[in-house]
Scaffold this motif. Structure first.
Motif, short mmCIF file in Angstrom:
data_model
loop_
_atom_site.label_atom_id
_atom_site.label_comp_id
_atom_site.label_asym_id
_atom_site.label_seq_id
_atom_site.Cartn_x
_atom_site.Cartn_y
_atom_site.Cartn_z
N LEU A 34 11.02 -40.52 13.86
CA LEU A 34 10.97 -40.27 15.30
C LEU A 34 11.00 -38.78 15.63
CD1 LEU A 34 13.35 -43.08 16.63
CD2 LEU A 34 10.86 -42.98 16.82
N LEU A 35 11.54 -37.98 14.70
CA LEU A 35 11.49 -36.54 14.91
C LEU A 35 10.08 -36.01 14.81
CD1 LEU A 35 14.61 -35.31 12.90
CD2 LEU A 35 14.41 -35.67 15.36
N GLY A 36 9.21 -36.78 14.15
CA GLY A 36 7.80 -36.45 14.12
C GLY A 36 7.40 -35.58 12.95
N GLY A 37 6.12 -35.29 12.91
CA GLY A 37 5.53 -34.46 11.88
C GLY A 37 4.19 -33.96 12.37
N ALA A 38 3.34 -33.54 11.44
CA ALA A 38 2.06 -32.93 11.81
C ALA A 38 1.21 -33.86 12.67
CB ALA A 38 1.31 -32.52 10.56
N SER A 39 1.23 -35.16 12.39
CA SER A 39 0.36 -36.09 13.11
C SER A 39 0.86 -36.40 14.52
CB SER A 39 0.23 -37.39 12.32
OG SER A 39 1.49 -38.03 12.20
N SER A 40 2.10 -36.06 14.81
CA SER A 40 2.66 -36.40 16.13
C SER A 40 2.84 -35.19 17.04
CB SER A 40 4.01 -37.11 15.96
OG SER A 40 4.95 -36.24 15.37
N VAL A 41 2.38 -34.02 16.61
CA VAL A 41 2.56 -32.82 17.43
C VAL A 41 1.79 -32.95 18.74
CG1 VAL A 41 2.22 -30.33 17.57
CG2 VAL A 41 2.94 -31.37 15.41
N ARG A 42 2.45 -32.62 19.82
CA ARG A 42 1.83 -32.66 21.15
C ARG A 42 2.17 -31.40 21.92
NH1 ARG A 42 2.98 -37.86 19.80
NH2 ARG A 42 1.55 -39.48 20.53
N ARG A 43 1.21 -31.01 22.75
CA ARG A 43 1.54 -29.95 23.68
C ARG A 43 2.28 -30.57 24.85
NH1 ARG A 43 -2.16 -25.14 26.37
NH2 ARG A 43 -0.43 -24.23 27.57
N VAL A 44 3.36 -29.94 25.27
CA VAL A 44 4.17 -30.48 26.36
C VAL A 44 4.18 -29.50 27.52
CG1 VAL A 44 5.63 -31.99 24.98
CG2 VAL A 44 6.24 -29.61 25.17
N ARG A 45 4.11 -30.06 28.73
CA ARG A 45 4.10 -29.24 29.94
C ARG A 45 5.03 -29.88 30.96
NH1 ARG A 45 -1.79 -29.03 28.96
NH2 ARG A 45 -2.48 -26.86 28.80
N PRO A 46 5.95 -29.10 31.50
CA PRO A 46 6.80 -29.63 32.56
C PRO A 46 6.04 -29.65 33.88
CG PRO A 46 7.32 -27.34 32.21
CD PRO A 46 6.26 -27.69 31.19
N THR A 47 6.54 -30.42 34.82
CA THR A 47 5.98 -30.45 36.17
C THR A 47 7.11 -30.24 37.17
OG1 THR A 47 4.29 -32.04 35.48
CG2 THR A 47 4.68 -31.81 37.83
N PRO A 48 7.08 -29.12 37.92
CA PRO A 48 6.07 -28.05 37.91
C PRO A 48 6.25 -27.14 36.69
CG PRO A 48 7.85 -27.48 39.39
CD PRO A 48 8.15 -28.87 38.93
N GLU A 49 5.20 -26.39 36.38
CA GLU A 49 5.22 -25.50 35.23
C GLU A 49 5.62 -24.10 35.69
OE1 GLU A 49 2.03 -24.01 31.82
OE2 GLU A 49 1.82 -25.97 32.77
N PRO A 50 6.68 -23.54 35.12
CA PRO A 50 7.14 -22.22 35.58
C PRO A 50 6.16 -21.12 35.18
CG PRO A 50 8.38 -22.91 33.66
CD PRO A 50 7.54 -24.08 34.06
N ALA A 51 6.10 -20.08 35.98
CA ALA A 51 5.23 -18.95 35.68
C ALA A 51 5.64 -18.31 34.36
CB ALA A 51 5.32 -17.91 36.81
N GLY A 52 4.65 -17.94 33.57
CA GLY A 52 4.91 -17.25 32.32
C GLY A 52 5.27 -18.14 31.16
N LEU A 53 5.21 -19.46 31.32
CA LEU A 53 5.53 -20.36 30.22
C LEU A 53 4.42 -20.31 29.18
CD1 LEU A 53 7.51 -22.57 29.17
CD2 LEU A 53 5.95 -24.24 30.21
N PRO A 54 4.73 -19.98 27.91
CA PRO A 54 3.69 -19.98 26.88
C PRO A 54 3.33 -21.40 26.48
CG PRO A 54 5.82 -19.54 25.89
CD PRO A 54 6.05 -19.61 27.38
N PRO A 55 2.28 -21.60 25.69
CA PRO A 55 1.99 -22.95 25.18
C PRO A 55 3.17 -23.48 24.38
CG PRO A 55 0.17 -21.45 24.75
CD PRO A 55 1.30 -20.60 25.23
N VAL A 56 3.58 -24.69 24.68
CA VAL A 56 4.75 -25.29 24.01
C VAL A 56 4.32 -26.56 23.29
CG1 VAL A 56 7.11 -26.14 24.29
CG2 VAL A 56 6.21 -24.43 25.89
N TYR A 57 4.70 -26.67 22.01
CA TYR A 57 4.40 -27.85 21.22
C TYR A 57 5.68 -28.51 20.75
CZ TYR A 57 -0.51 -26.61 21.19
OH TYR A 57 -1.80 -26.34 21.58
N ALA A 58 5.66 -29.84 20.72
CA ALA A 58 6.80 -30.63 20.28
C ALA A 58 6.31 -31.70 19.31
CB ALA A 58 7.50 -31.29 21.46
N THR A 59 7.21 -32.15 18.44
CA THR A 59 6.85 -33.23 17.52
C THR A 59 7.45 -34.56 17.94
OG1 THR A 59 8.74 -32.76 16.10
CG2 THR A 59 6.67 -31.68 15.56
N GLY A 60 8.49 -34.55 18.74
CA GLY A 60 9.15 -35.80 19.13
C GLY A 60 9.25 -35.95 20.63
N ARG A 61 9.53 -37.17 21.04
CA ARG A 61 9.83 -37.45 22.44
C ARG A 61 11.34 -37.56 22.59
NH1 ARG A 61 4.85 -39.96 21.68
NH2 ARG A 61 3.37 -39.67 23.38
#
Length: 235
Positions: A34-61
């Motif tokens: 459930l912590l994930g690995g290469a096949s489960s990596v996703r880009r995550v974005r909050p709503t709303p997205e704060p100014a200056g937030l770089p690209p963020v990737y996560a492996t788990g939900r």
């Protein structure tokens, strides 16, 4: 000293899975997955997205089990979990495609929180992620380049606006880091992203010091439609 005793105790005393409670294993295979690995990596974005937030990737939900693992490591001192959490973070770094040396910079924790816990959970995971990246051939260093310059309130009960007010001007780069920042690209590291405020404030602090943030890696991001698989274009 407290961390040393925890590590010894984890070797000699029976433990239950930090995620689901399965007996006699610190982290069962299901919760590790459930912590994930290469096949489960996703880009995550909050709503709303704060100014200056770089690209963020996560492996788990941020599921019940993943939340339990993160809390066991951070709050209950299950230090052996740093390695699987670091492996998950390393998988989240790779989609950023950083060339050359990667500087993994943990988002700083409040000093009083670190003192209360007896260890810096984010820094520990960051070091484990750097080891995992180096083992796979990516030159990586874990460097605590950021610090909190003043006391901040507990973020857990604050919304995005409250978190921004709480953290504004609170994070800065340590002195003498300009040469290090000029020679590598920074990837920010945290255990979890919710509103993205901490990461955007940290990215600004790196930029003020003359560095460039290529992105950020977290173990888990918010569950739901704001999570997008790698390569998916958000509409």
């Amino acid at each position: 000293m407290r961390g040393w005793w925890r590590e010894i105790a984890g070797l000699v005393l029976p433990v239950d899975c930090a995620g689901c409670g399965r007996p006699r294993t610190e982290l069962c295979e299901r919760c590790r997955g459930l912590l994930g690995g290469a096949s489960s990596v996703r880009r995550v974005r909050p709503t709303p997205e704060p100014a200056g937030l770089p690209p963020v990737y996560a492996t788990g939900r941020y599921s019940d089990e993943v939340r339990a693992v993160l809390l066991a490591h951070k709050e209950r001192g299950a230090l052996g979990l740093a390695r699987p959490l670091g492996t998950a973070l390393a998988a989240a770094v790779r989609p950023l495609g950083v060339a050359g040396t990667v500087l993994l910079v943990p988002v700083p924790s409040a000093r009083r929180a670190v003192a209360r816990r007896g260890h810096d959970a984010t820094a520990r995971m960051t070091r484990a992620a750097a080891v995992a990246l180096r083992r796979s051939g990516t030159p990586a260093r874990a460097v605590p380049l950021l610090r909190q310059r003043r006391a901040v309130a507990d973020q857990s009960g604050l919304d995005a606006t409250g978190r921004l007010a709480n953290l504004s001007g609170a994070v800065e780069a340590v002195g003498g880091c300009a040469a290090l920042l000029a020679a590598a690209q920074v990837v920010l590291v945290d255990d979890l992203m919710t509103t993205g405020t901490s990461l955007s404030v940290a990215a600004r602090a790196v930029a003020v010091a003359g560095g460039r943030v290529a992105g950020a890696a977290v173990v888990a991001g918010p569950d739901g439609p704001e999570i997008h698989p790698v390569g998916h274009r958000r509409r």
